[in-house]
Write a protein that holds these residues in place. Sequence first.
Motif, PDB file in Angstrom:
ATOM      1  N   GLY A   8       0.837  -1.202   0.000  1.00 50.81           N
ATOM      2  CA  GLY A   8       0.000   0.000   0.000  1.00 50.81           C
ATOM      3  C   GLY A   8       0.860   1.236   0.000  1.00 50.81           C
ATOM      4  N   PRO A   9       0.251   2.402  -0.253  1.00 52.58           N
ATOM      5  CA  PRO A   9       1.030   3.644  -0.259  1.00 52.58           C
ATOM      6  C   PRO A   9       1.561   3.961   1.136  1.00 52.58           C
ATOM      7  N   PRO A  10       2.520   4.899   1.236  1.00 54.76           N
ATOM      8  CA  PRO A  10       2.981   5.300   2.567  1.00 54.76           C
ATOM      9  C   PRO A  10       1.786   5.783   3.382  1.00 54.76           C
ATOM     10  N   GLY A  11       1.726   5.365   4.631  1.00 55.64           N
ATOM     11  CA  GLY A  11       0.627   5.826   5.488  1.00 55.64           C
ATOM     12  C   GLY A  11      -0.652   5.035   5.335  1.00 55.64           C
ATOM     13  N   SER A  12      -0.608   3.917   4.598  1.00 57.28           N
ATOM     14  CA  SER A  12      -1.844   3.160   4.379  1.00 57.28           C
ATOM     15  C   SER A  12      -2.175   2.243   5.546  1.00 57.28           C
ATOM     16  N   GLY A  13      -1.244   2.103   6.494  1.00 61.04           N
ATOM     17  CA  GLY A  13      -1.502   1.258   7.662  1.00 61.04           C
ATOM     18  C   GLY A  13      -0.753  -0.067   7.600  1.00 61.04           C
ATOM     19  N   PRO A  88       8.372  -6.042  -1.190  1.00 61.75           N
ATOM     20  CA  PRO A  88       9.149  -5.294  -2.158  1.00 61.75           C
ATOM     21  C   PRO A  88       8.521  -3.938  -2.486  1.00 61.75           C
ATOM     22  N   ARG A  89       9.356  -3.010  -2.955  1.00 62.10           N
ATOM     23  CA  ARG A  89       8.894  -1.697  -3.394  1.00 62.10           C
ATOM     24  C   ARG A  89       9.225  -1.445  -4.858  1.00 62.10           C
ATOM     25  N   THR A  90       9.920  -2.360  -5.502  1.00 61.77           N
ATOM     26  CA  THR A  90      10.213  -2.240  -6.945  1.00 61.77           C
ATOM     27  C   THR A  90      10.081  -3.636  -7.555  1.00 61.77           C
ATOM     28  N   ILE A  91       9.978  -3.669  -8.886  1.00 61.61           N
ATOM     29  CA  ILE A  91       9.896  -4.966  -9.574  1.00 61.61           C
ATOM     30  C   ILE A  91      11.179  -5.771  -9.322  1.00 61.61           C
ATOM     31  N   VAL A  92      12.332  -5.097  -9.319  1.00 60.53           N
ATOM     32  CA  VAL A  92      13.611  -5.805  -9.076  1.00 60.53           C
ATOM     33  C   VAL A  92      13.557  -6.493  -7.703  1.00 60.53           C
ATOM     34  N   GLN A  93      13.039  -5.782  -6.692  1.00 64.14           N
ATOM     35  CA  GLN A  93      12.929  -6.374  -5.348  1.00 64.14           C
ATOM     36  C   GLN A  93      11.942  -7.552  -5.351  1.00 64.14           C
ATOM     37  N   ALA A  94      10.846  -7.429  -6.091  1.00 61.27           N
ATOM     38  CA  ALA A  94       9.843  -8.508  -6.133  1.00 61.27           C
ATOM     39  C   ALA A  94      10.447  -9.764  -6.756  1.00 61.27           C
ATOM     40  N   GLU A  95      11.245  -9.566  -7.806  1.00 59.96           N
ATOM     41  CA  GLU A  95      11.862 -10.722  -8.467  1.00 59.96           C
ATOM     42  C   GLU A  95      12.895 -11.362  -7.543  1.00 59.96           C
ATOM     43  N   ALA A  96      13.628 -10.520  -6.805  1.00 56.93           N
ATOM     44  CA  ALA A  96      14.623 -11.063  -5.867  1.00 56.93           C
ATOM     45  C   ALA A  96      13.916 -11.851  -4.755  1.00 56.93           C
ATOM     46  N   LEU A  97      12.774 -11.354  -4.309  1.00 59.08           N
ATOM     47  CA  LEU A  97      12.031 -12.067  -3.258  1.00 59.08           C
ATOM     48  C   LEU A  97      11.525 -13.416  -3.787  1.00 59.08           C
ATOM     49  N   ASP A  98      11.023 -13.431  -5.006  1.00 58.54           N
ATOM     50  CA  ASP A  98      10.586 -14.706  -5.600  1.00 58.54           C
ATOM     51  C   ASP A  98      11.747 -15.701  -5.652  1.00 58.54           C
ATOM     52  N   ASP A  99      12.942 -15.204  -6.027  1.00 58.05           N
ATOM     53  CA  ASP A  99      14.121 -16.087  -6.095  1.00 58.05           C
ATOM     54  C   ASP A  99      14.493 -16.624  -4.717  1.00 58.05           C
ATOM     55  N   LEU A 146       4.713   9.819  -2.167  1.00 56.55           N
ATOM     56  CA  LEU A 146       3.543   9.372  -2.939  1.00 56.55           C
ATOM     57  C   LEU A 146       3.881   9.248  -4.430  1.00 56.55           C
ATOM     58  N   ASN A 147       4.673  10.194  -4.946  1.00 54.55           N
ATOM     59  CA  ASN A 147       5.071  10.109  -6.359  1.00 54.55           C
ATOM     60  C   ASN A 147       5.937   8.876  -6.601  1.00 54.55           C
ATOM     61  N   VAL A 148       6.890   8.659  -5.695  1.00 59.35           N
ATOM     62  CA  VAL A 148       7.770   7.488  -5.812  1.00 59.35           C
ATOM     63  C   VAL A 148       6.925   6.212  -5.763  1.00 59.35           C
ATOM     64  N   TYR A 149       5.949   6.199  -4.869  1.00 57.27           N
ATOM     65  CA  TYR A 149       5.055   5.031  -4.766  1.00 57.27           C
ATOM     66  C   TYR A 149       4.373   4.778  -6.107  1.00 57.27           C
ATOM     67  N   LYS A 150       3.807   5.848  -6.685  1.00 56.60           N
ATOM     68  CA  LYS A 150       3.045   5.672  -7.932  1.00 56.60           C
ATOM     69  C   LYS A 150       3.943   5.216  -9.078  1.00 56.60           C
ATOM     70  N   GLU A 151       5.153   5.776  -9.137  1.00 60.73           N
ATOM     71  CA  GLU A 151       6.037   5.454 -10.260  1.00 60.73           C
ATOM     72  C   GLU A 151       6.716   4.097 -10.107  1.00 60.73           C
ATOM     73  N   GLN A 152       7.226   3.818  -8.897  1.00 59.02           N
ATOM     74  CA  GLN A 152       8.095   2.638  -8.754  1.00 59.02           C
ATOM     75  C   GLN A 152       7.429   1.454  -8.060  1.00 59.02           C
ATOM     76  N   THR A 153       6.464   1.733  -7.189  1.00 59.54           N
ATOM     77  CA  THR A 153       5.905   0.637  -6.386  1.00 59.54           C
ATOM     78  C   THR A 153       4.554   0.149  -6.899  1.00 59.54           C
ATOM     79  N   ALA A 154       3.677   1.083  -7.301  1.00 56.96           N
ATOM     80  CA  ALA A 154       2.336   0.664  -7.750  1.00 56.96           C
ATOM     81  C   ALA A 154       2.364  -0.377  -8.893  1.00 56.96           C
ATOM     82  N   PRO A 155       3.373  -0.353  -9.807  1.00 53.00           N
ATOM     83  CA  PRO A 155       3.399  -1.394 -10.849  1.00 53.00           C
ATOM     84  C   PRO A 155       3.428  -2.823 -10.296  1.00 53.00           C
ATOM     85  N   LEU A 156       3.778  -2.969  -9.026  1.00 53.84           N
ATOM     86  CA  LEU A 156       3.787  -4.312  -8.432  1.00 53.84           C
ATOM     87  C   LEU A 156       2.386  -4.893  -8.306  1.00 53.84           C
TER      88      LEU A 156
END
Length: 191
Positions: A8-13, A88-99, A146-156
């Motif tokens: 979730g975005p920063p501050g989402s709980g 994860p907060r980026t696709i690279v992190q998500a792929e590393a977590l899957d590995d 919030l901008n960083v979230y939308k650009e780098q994290t929301a694609p997850l």
Amino acid sequence: MFNIIIFGPPGSGKGTQSARIAEKFNVKHISTGDILRAEVKQKSELGRQAQTLMEKGELVPDDLLIKILHSSIEKNKDAAGFIFDGFPRTIVQAEALDDLMKELEETIDVVVSLDVPDNEVVDRLLKRAEIEGRKDDNKETIRNRLNVYKEQTAPLLAYYMKQGKLESINGVGSIDKIFEDVVSTLEKYLS
Ligand code: B4P
């Protein structure tokens, strides 16, 4: 193992709900935000590298975060599962977590996404600034987070939707009510 990601975005709980989920489902809470803040407090080399970026609301580089996650998992290999909070907060992190999960012959079971609109998260974080005085909880940094979230994290969201693991929950309302919804969603994955 029962392995959960809270998203979730920063501050989402995320942090708020993760502490309760960890207790209820007996899983280990790994918050990368908490780990980084502890490093900053200790003035370690990692903390020094992370501090400026965190204060600007930018993400800390993927390779550092992946190392942190690796060692947190290593230290808790006997856990009955994990709740990953802020990672994860980026696709690279998500792929590393899957590995990493694959190496352990494990998998991420479910991704709980807390839906909260921008105006609500800004209000919450400004309120937290008054109580806790976190350096990244000021208007300008919150806007950047919030901008960083939308650009780098929301694609997850699409990444986990494709894997059929995404569960969206309304993150507005009382903490107890949101927790009730989270628990009933997670219980479906246990049976
Ligand atoms: P985090 O610590 O993860 O910060 P956050 O996104 O703001 O979430 P947090 O968990 O603290 O807040 P919560 O929503 O629970 O990250 C901080 C920084 O570390 C990042 O900006 C980045 O620089 C760095 N970082 C961390 N992980 C990284 C990674 N993987 N890669 C790169 N960089 C990374 O709660 C917010 C407030 O809302 C609280 O005051 C709470 O009491 C309140 N609240 C909660 N639920 C509520 C509800 N239902 N109603 C009203 N208020 C509520």
